[in-house]
Each structure stands twice: as C-alpha cells, then as structure tokens.
Motif scaffolding. Structure first.
Motif, PDB file in Angstrom:
ATOM      1  N   GLN A   5       0.805  -1.210   0.000  1.00  0.00           N
ATOM      2  CA  GLN A   5       0.000   0.000   0.000  1.00  0.00           C
ATOM      3  C   GLN A   5       0.841   1.265   0.000  1.00  0.00           C
ATOM      4  O   GLN A   5       0.364   2.331  -0.424  1.00  0.00           O
ATOM      5  CB  GLN A   5      -0.963   0.002   1.182  1.00  0.00           C
ATOM      6  CG  GLN A   5      -0.327   0.154   2.551  1.00  0.00           C
ATOM      7  CD  GLN A   5      -1.375   0.148   3.658  1.00  0.00           C
ATOM      8  OE1 GLN A   5      -2.374  -0.554   3.575  1.00  0.00           O
ATOM      9  NE2 GLN A   5      -1.127   0.935   4.692  1.00  0.00           N
ATOM     10  N   THR A   6       2.090   1.191   0.425  1.00  0.00           N
ATOM     11  CA  THR A   6       2.956   2.374   0.405  1.00  0.00           C
ATOM     12  C   THR A   6       3.308   2.778  -1.027  1.00  0.00           C
ATOM     13  O   THR A   6       3.714   3.908  -1.256  1.00  0.00           O
ATOM     14  CB  THR A   6       4.255   2.119   1.189  1.00  0.00           C
ATOM     15  OG1 THR A   6       4.959   1.003   0.607  1.00  0.00           O
ATOM     16  CG2 THR A   6       3.954   1.814   2.648  1.00  0.00           C
ATOM     17  N   ASN A   7       3.164   1.854  -1.971  1.00  0.00           N
ATOM     18  CA  ASN A   7       3.446   2.140  -3.377  1.00  0.00           C
ATOM     19  C   ASN A   7       2.162   2.216  -4.189  1.00  0.00           C
ATOM     20  O   ASN A   7       2.185   2.157  -5.413  1.00  0.00           O
ATOM     21  CB  ASN A   7       4.365   1.048  -3.955  1.00  0.00           C
ATOM     22  CG  ASN A   7       4.882   1.404  -5.333  1.00  0.00           C
ATOM     23  OD1 ASN A   7       5.283   2.538  -5.588  1.00  0.00           O
ATOM     24  ND2 ASN A   7       4.847   0.429  -6.246  1.00  0.00           N
ATOM     25  N   ALA A   8       1.014   2.344  -3.516  1.00  0.00           N
ATOM     26  CA  ALA A   8      -0.279   2.302  -4.199  1.00  0.00           C
ATOM     27  C   ALA A   8      -0.845   3.702  -4.397  1.00  0.00           C
ATOM     28  O   ALA A   8      -0.880   4.509  -3.468  1.00  0.00           O
ATOM     29  CB  ALA A   8      -1.263   1.453  -3.407  1.00  0.00           C
ATOM     30  N   LEU A   9      -1.295   3.993  -5.625  1.00  0.00           N
ATOM     31  CA  LEU A   9      -2.015   5.234  -5.890  1.00  0.00           C
ATOM     32  C   LEU A   9      -3.484   5.080  -5.497  1.00  0.00           C
ATOM     33  O   LEU A   9      -4.105   6.007  -4.976  1.00  0.00           O
ATOM     34  CB  LEU A   9      -1.906   5.601  -7.371  1.00  0.00           C
ATOM     35  CG  LEU A   9      -2.617   6.884  -7.793  1.00  0.00           C
ATOM     36  CD1 LEU A   9      -2.018   8.097  -7.081  1.00  0.00           C
ATOM     37  CD2 LEU A   9      -2.548   7.064  -9.312  1.00  0.00           C
ATOM     38  N   LEU A  10      -4.020   3.884  -5.742  1.00  0.00           N
ATOM     39  CA  LEU A  10      -5.418   3.601  -5.418  1.00  0.00           C
ATOM     40  C   LEU A  10      -5.485   2.365  -4.533  1.00  0.00           C
ATOM     41  O   LEU A  10      -4.835   1.365  -4.812  1.00  0.00           O
ATOM     42  CB  LEU A  10      -6.220   3.346  -6.702  1.00  0.00           C
ATOM     43  CG  LEU A  10      -7.674   2.915  -6.522  1.00  0.00           C
ATOM     44  CD1 LEU A  10      -8.522   4.099  -6.053  1.00  0.00           C
ATOM     45  CD2 LEU A  10      -8.227   2.345  -7.828  1.00  0.00           C
ATOM     46  N   GLN A  11      -6.271   2.460  -3.460  1.00  0.00           N
ATOM     47  CA  GLN A  11      -6.516   1.317  -2.593  1.00  0.00           C
ATOM     48  C   GLN A  11      -8.009   0.996  -2.590  1.00  0.00           C
ATOM     49  O   GLN A  11      -8.825   1.844  -2.236  1.00  0.00           O
ATOM     50  CB  GLN A  11      -6.051   1.603  -1.161  1.00  0.00           C
ATOM     51  CG  GLN A  11      -4.551   1.863  -1.046  1.00  0.00           C
ATOM     52  CD  GLN A  11      -4.162   2.259   0.368  1.00  0.00           C
ATOM     53  OE1 GLN A  11      -4.467   1.566   1.333  1.00  0.00           O
ATOM     54  NE2 GLN A  11      -3.480   3.400   0.498  1.00  0.00           N
ATOM     55  N   VAL A  12      -8.338  -0.214  -3.026  1.00  0.00           N
ATOM     56  CA  VAL A  12      -9.717  -0.703  -3.004  1.00  0.00           C
ATOM     57  C   VAL A  12      -9.838  -1.592  -1.775  1.00  0.00           C
ATOM     58  O   VAL A  12      -9.170  -2.617  -1.676  1.00  0.00           O
ATOM     59  CB  VAL A  12     -10.046  -1.495  -4.285  1.00  0.00           C
ATOM     60  CG1 VAL A  12     -11.466  -2.031  -4.249  1.00  0.00           C
ATOM     61  CG2 VAL A  12      -9.831  -0.616  -5.523  1.00  0.00           C
ATOM     62  N   ARG A  13     -10.675  -1.188  -0.841  1.00  0.00           N
ATOM     63  CA  ARG A  13     -10.738  -1.871   0.449  1.00  0.00           C
ATOM     64  C   ARG A  13     -12.127  -2.452   0.707  1.00  0.00           C
ATOM     65  O   ARG A  13     -13.072  -1.719   1.043  1.00  0.00           O
ATOM     66  CB  ARG A  13     -10.390  -0.901   1.582  1.00  0.00           C
ATOM     67  CG  ARG A  13      -8.946  -0.420   1.571  1.00  0.00           C
ATOM     68  CD  ARG A  13      -8.678   0.468   2.776  1.00  0.00           C
ATOM     69  NE  ARG A  13      -7.261   0.807   2.912  1.00  0.00           N
ATOM     70  CZ  ARG A  13      -6.788   1.596   3.879  1.00  0.00           C
ATOM     71  NH1 ARG A  13      -7.610   2.125   4.768  1.00  0.00           N
ATOM     72  NH2 ARG A  13      -5.492   1.863   3.949  1.00  0.00           N
ATOM     73  N   GLY A  14     -12.271  -3.729   0.495  1.00  0.00           N
ATOM     74  CA  GLY A  14     -13.475  -4.449   0.875  1.00  0.00           C
ATOM     75  C   GLY A  14     -14.754  -3.923   0.260  1.00  0.00           C
ATOM     76  O   GLY A  14     -15.807  -3.898   0.906  1.00  0.00           O
ATOM     77  N   ILE A  15     -14.695  -3.541  -1.023  1.00  0.00           N
ATOM     78  CA  ILE A  15     -15.870  -2.954  -1.678  1.00  0.00           C
ATOM     79  C   ILE A  15     -16.944  -4.022  -1.920  1.00  0.00           C
ATOM     80  O   ILE A  15     -16.684  -5.057  -2.552  1.00  0.00           O
ATOM     81  CB  ILE A  15     -15.489  -2.272  -3.003  1.00  0.00           C
ATOM     82  CG1 ILE A  15     -14.587  -1.065  -2.739  1.00  0.00           C
ATOM     83  CG2 ILE A  15     -16.738  -1.850  -3.786  1.00  0.00           C
ATOM     84  CD1 ILE A  15     -15.243   0.043  -1.956  1.00  0.00           C
ATOM     85  N   THR A  16     -18.150  -3.760  -1.421  1.00  0.00           N
ATOM     86  CA  THR A  16     -19.295  -4.640  -1.617  1.00  0.00           C
ATOM     87  C   THR A  16     -20.454  -3.813  -2.178  1.00  0.00           C
ATOM     88  O   THR A  16     -20.785  -2.748  -1.638  1.00  0.00           O
ATOM     89  CB  THR A  16     -19.731  -5.297  -0.291  1.00  0.00           C
ATOM     90  OG1 THR A  16     -18.659  -6.131   0.178  1.00  0.00           O
ATOM     91  CG2 THR A  16     -20.973  -6.150  -0.478  1.00  0.00           C
ATOM     92  N   VAL A  17     -21.026  -4.298  -3.278  1.00  0.00           N
ATOM     93  CA  VAL A  17     -22.150  -3.612  -3.927  1.00  0.00           C
ATOM     94  C   VAL A  17     -23.289  -4.609  -4.092  1.00  0.00           C
ATOM     95  O   VAL A  17     -23.098  -5.699  -4.637  1.00  0.00           O
ATOM     96  CB  VAL A  17     -21.755  -3.053  -5.309  1.00  0.00           C
ATOM     97  CG1 VAL A  17     -22.960  -2.421  -5.999  1.00  0.00           C
ATOM     98  CG2 VAL A  17     -20.623  -2.042  -5.180  1.00  0.00           C
ATOM     99  N   ARG A  18     -24.466  -4.207  -3.647  1.00  0.00           N
ATOM    100  CA  ARG A  18     -25.657  -5.050  -3.795  1.00  0.00           C
ATOM    101  C   ARG A  18     -26.733  -4.284  -4.546  1.00  0.00           C
ATOM    102  O   ARG A  18     -26.973  -3.111  -4.262  1.00  0.00           O
ATOM    103  CB  ARG A  18     -26.194  -5.475  -2.424  1.00  0.00           C
ATOM    104  CG  ARG A  18     -25.200  -6.244  -1.570  1.00  0.00           C
ATOM    105  CD  ARG A  18     -25.836  -6.727  -0.270  1.00  0.00           C
ATOM    106  NE  ARG A  18     -24.841  -7.345   0.612  1.00  0.00           N
ATOM    107  CZ  ARG A  18     -24.176  -6.677   1.562  1.00  0.00           C
ATOM    108  NH1 ARG A  18     -24.422  -5.379   1.744  1.00  0.00           N
ATOM    109  NH2 ARG A  18     -23.286  -7.282   2.320  1.00  0.00           N
ATOM    110  N   PHE A  19     -27.349  -4.968  -5.497  1.00  0.00           N
ATOM    111  CA  PHE A  19     -28.516  -4.437  -6.194  1.00  0.00           C
ATOM    112  C   PHE A  19     -29.701  -5.323  -5.820  1.00  0.00           C
ATOM    113  O   PHE A  19     -29.868  -6.406  -6.384  1.00  0.00           O
ATOM    114  CB  PHE A  19     -28.305  -4.433  -7.705  1.00  0.00           C
ATOM    115  CG  PHE A  19     -27.137  -3.591  -8.154  1.00  0.00           C
ATOM    116  CD1 PHE A  19     -27.168  -2.209  -8.021  1.00  0.00           C
ATOM    117  CD2 PHE A  19     -26.009  -4.176  -8.711  1.00  0.00           C
ATOM    118  CE1 PHE A  19     -26.102  -1.427  -8.435  1.00  0.00           C
ATOM    119  CE2 PHE A  19     -24.937  -3.397  -9.132  1.00  0.00           C
ATOM    120  CZ  PHE A  19     -24.981  -2.017  -8.994  1.00  0.00           C
ATOM    121  N   GLY A  20     -30.500  -4.865  -4.861  1.00  0.00           N
ATOM    122  CA  GLY A  20     -31.565  -5.727  -4.368  1.00  0.00           C
ATOM    123  C   GLY A  20     -30.963  -6.947  -3.693  1.00  0.00           C
ATOM    124  O   GLY A  20     -30.152  -6.841  -2.786  1.00  0.00           O
ATOM    125  N   GLY A  21     -31.345  -8.135  -4.165  1.00  0.00           N
ATOM    126  CA  GLY A  21     -30.813  -9.366  -3.587  1.00  0.00           C
ATOM    127  C   GLY A  21     -29.573  -9.882  -4.286  1.00  0.00           C
ATOM    128  O   GLY A  21     -29.072 -10.964  -3.959  1.00  0.00           O
TER     129      GLY A  21
END
Length: 259
Positions: A5-21
């Motif tokens: 992460q020290t060399n990261a421009l973007l950090q995606v951390r545990g992204i969860t997306v729900r559309f209805g069920g």
C-alpha cells in the motif's frame, strides 16, 4: 503476492455492492501501483464495470472504502471526481457529434477551468487567456494522438477508431493521475489495436499516468499490463503479473470452465 500500500495510488478496500438481492461485488480489495498499467479482467458479469462505476462515484457501495493517494473518495460527489485526479473513458462513446475534435477535447480540459458561468457569459481578459491555455492543451493532445488532420472536423463524421481516440484525448485533457479505460479496444481493427497498445504505454512512460484497464481483449491486456487483477462473480480470484495470471488455476477455470 500483492502490491504494498505504500506504493499504491489507489486502494480498493473491501468494496461490496448489492442491487436488491444480487451481490455484484463481494468484499473486493486490491492496491493499484503508481505509474503502472493494471488490467482488470474477468468473464462477463464478473463485476468489472460495477467497480469502475464505483471508482467514478456513479455507483454507491454498501461496504468498504476507496482511497486515492491515501485519501478516501467515498464521499466525493460525482462532479468533483475529475478534480481529484481520476479520468475515465466509457464503453459507449458519448461524443458531442456536431462539435469538432478540438472542441470535444477542450470539454475535457474545462474541468480544470477557473472560469464560472458569468465569466463564460461575459468574457474578460482572464477568461480569454484561460481559453487560450485550454486550446493549447487540446492541440498538444491532438498532436500526440495523431489527430491533427481531423482536428477541425465534426466528431460525428469520423470513423469509429478516430472517435475512440478523441475520447481518449478528452479524458487526458483533464490531466488525470489515474486513467480508467473501459474496454477501449471494443470495435477496433488489428492496426488500431496496435496503436492503442502503444498509446497506453506512452501514457504510462511519457506522461507518468497510472492506468486501470478493463478489457476483454486478452492479448492487449497481457502486452500492456504490469499487474493484473482478476474477478469472477463479483469476487477477486487472483492478482499478479501477466505471467502469473496466465498460469493461475482459478483464472483458467473462470474462463475455460476447467483446469
């Protein structure tokens, strides 16, 4: 193996997306290294475009966080995204077809403009100077992307491959630090694919821009990417170098249905 992460421009951390069920993204995490090209791959329905829409703040996510250069962008409104340093192209072109190539690219540059609505209605010497600077930036991109011969033509009159290049230039006009490319190879012929690969490398090597690429054209992804993240059914199944990803059993299974 993962990117520190020290060399990261973007950090995606545990992204969860729900559309209805339906869970479109399920606890997806990875780091995007600075000054590199990262490919985001996976079969149809894997969640790639959903993640892109989260990064652009077009979609909200129910869990997780997105950090750009160490700062959360979760609460950043959509209209402020270009100012954060993130630019994007889309699967479906959204050109102003009656406007010229130069004018379309200048639209991308206007995200950095300081001129407000009133300044546009009643131009001052300051606003005219800024407009000159925006036009100069657009002309530099026109030259870099080999669009000089069509710079004054309406975009709607141009072949599809040229229109894709104009959209690429428009995204670059906002001077992003991170460029999101959403299936840029779609509809391109073999020669145009080769030009696209050269352009992506040029953006990384000469302009110092980090690139996140969603693409189904595997030979393009493997030839330009320094790092690859693979998704399937909304989950991250692998990440690594192109050589590692090509041999990864989960990736092979996702694409071919077996070992």
């Amino acid at each position: 193996m993962a990117v520190d992460q020290t060399n990261a421009l973007l950090q995606v951390r545990g992204i969860t997306v729900r559309f209805g069920g339906i869970t479109a993204l399920d606890n997806v995490s990875f780091n995007l290294p600075k000054d590199k090209v990262c490919g985001l791959i996976g079969p149809n329905g894997a969640g790639k475009t959903t993640l892109f829409n989260c990064l652009s703040r077009l979609y909200d996510y129910q869990e997780g966080d997105l950090l750009f250069d160490g700062q959360s962008i979760t609460k950043t409104p959509v209209h402020e995204m270009a100012n954060t340093g993130i630019g994007r192209t889309f699967q479906n072109l959204a050109m102003f077809k009656t406007m010229s190539v130069q004018e379309n690219i200048m639209v991308g540059a206007h995200s950095k403009s300081k001129t407000g609505f009133l300044g546009g209605m009643w131009p001052t010497s300051k606003t005219r100077s800024e407009e000159t600077d925006l036009k100069k930036r657009a002309d530099q991109l026109i030259d870099r992307l080999k669009l000089t011969d069509v710079a004054k033509r309406p975009v709607g009159d141009l072949p599809f491959g040229f229109q894709k290049r104009v959209e690429f230039a428009r995204a670059l006009a906002s001077q992003p630090r991170l460029l999101l490319l959403d299936e840029p190879a779609a509809g391109l012929n073999h020669e145009e694919l080769s030009d696209l690969a050269d352009l992506i490398k040029q953006v990384r090597d000469e302009m110092g821009i980090t690139v996140l690429l969603v693409e189904h054209h595997m030979s393009l992804v493997m030839s330009v990417s320094d790092w690859i993240v693979a998704l399937n059914f909304g989950r991250k199944i692998a990440e690594g170098t192109p050589e590692q990803i090509q041999k990864h059993p989960e990736v092979i299974r996702a694409y071919l249905g077996g070992a």
